[in-house]
Scaffold this active site. Structure first.
Site, PDB file in Angstrom:
ATOM      1  N   ASP A   1      -8.365   1.333   4.295  1.00 49.19           N
ATOM      2  CA  ASP A   1      -8.959   0.019   4.554  1.00 49.19           C
ATOM      3  C   ASP A   1      -9.547  -0.453   3.237  1.00 49.19           C
ATOM      4  O   ASP A   1     -10.284   0.281   2.569  1.00 49.19           O
ATOM      5  CB  ASP A   1     -10.010   0.044   5.662  1.00 49.19           C
TER       6      ASP A   1
ATOM      7  N   ASP B   1      -4.441  -9.644  -6.261  1.00 45.60           N
ATOM      8  CA  ASP B   1      -4.219  -9.176  -7.637  1.00 45.60           C
ATOM      9  C   ASP B   1      -4.121 -10.317  -8.661  1.00 45.60           C
ATOM     10  O   ASP B   1      -4.650 -10.185  -9.764  1.00 45.60           O
ATOM     11  CB  ASP B   1      -2.952  -8.302  -7.701  1.00 45.60           C
TER      12      ASP B   1
ATOM     13  N   LYS C   1       0.856  -1.202   0.000  1.00 47.66           N
ATOM     14  CA  LYS C   1       0.000   0.000   0.000  1.00 47.66           C
ATOM     15  C   LYS C   1       0.888   1.247   0.000  1.00 47.66           C
ATOM     16  O   LYS C   1       0.635   2.201  -0.726  1.00 47.66           O
ATOM     17  CB  LYS C   1      -0.884   0.041   1.246  1.00 47.66           C
TER      18      LYS C   1
END
Ligand code: ITT
Length: 197
Positions: free
Chosen positions: A70, A156, A12
């Site tokens: 989140d 992913d 992230k």
């Protein structure tokens, strides 16, 4: 302006830095630079609640503005699972690969037109005085029938984008950051940041 990134997820952080690196006057501080940060229990019922808990907890602790993400994968055929539990889906010691294989197993025999899914991302900005602002983004796709691609993280490799003809893990960071749920949420968050600097 200093902004603490209230996340332990290095992927992230990479995606956020890539999106915000050109904002002048903004210093992003990773959580790993904060000594003994409090552990935040993600027991909220929604992405918004959990994002707010993470951002507010770190803003109050550090006395600095903080941003949390989140996010998760929402699969229609599984009534929205794994959803807010995406990071903890399956066994306690499961890896990303284990979670992907488990989802593929759960969807075995489900026809392509019933494999719709989306990634959701909620960004929360919080300040030490308790103010909190949100932005959200989503990316629609479907669950592939096998894992494909080496980029990205989490789900992913099984998230297929029909319009592109690739899984999210087959996109480079730059390509993912044009279309992903996180990129969209960060796009809206950027406007807010610029107004604060
Ligand atoms: P922090 O709470 O410390 O930010 P986390 O990984 O635990 O890190 P979340 O609770 O928001 O974060 O869970 C997000 C999970 O959803 C993540 O671990 C992945 O499994 C999945 N996920 C979120 N965004 C994703 C993306 O862009 N690509 C693939 N999977 C993603």
């Amino acid at each position: 302006m200093k902004l603490v990134l209230a996340t332990n997820n290095r992927n992230k952080i990479r995606e956020i830095k890539d999106k915000f690196s050109d904002i002048r006057g903004l210093t992003l501080i990773p959580l790993s630079n904060i000594p003994n940060p409090p552990e935040i229990i993600e027991d909220g019922a929604t992405f918004h609640e959990n994002a707010a808990k993470k951002a507010l907890g770190i803003a109050r602790f550090t006395g600095l503005a903080s941003m949390a993400d989140d996010s998760g994968l929402v699969v229609d055929a599984l009534d929205g699972r794994p959803g807010i539990l995406s990071a903890r889906y399956g066994k306690a010691d499961a890896t990303d690969k284990d979670r992907n294989l488990m989802l593929l197993e759960e969807l075995q025999g489900i026809r392509p037109d019933k494999r719709s899914a989306r990634f959701v991302c909620v960004i929360a900005f919080a300040f030490p005085d308790g103010k909190c602002f949100f932005s959200a983004g989503r990316c629609d796709g479907m669950i592939a029938d096998s894992m494909r691609g080496k980029h990205g993280f989490g789900y992913d490799p099984i998230f297929y984008l029909p319009e592109i003809g690739k899984t999210m893990a087959e996109l480079t960071l730059e390509e993912k950051n044009k279309i992903s749920h996180r990129a969209r949420a960060l796009g809206a968050a950027r406007e807010l940041l610029l107004s604060l600097i």
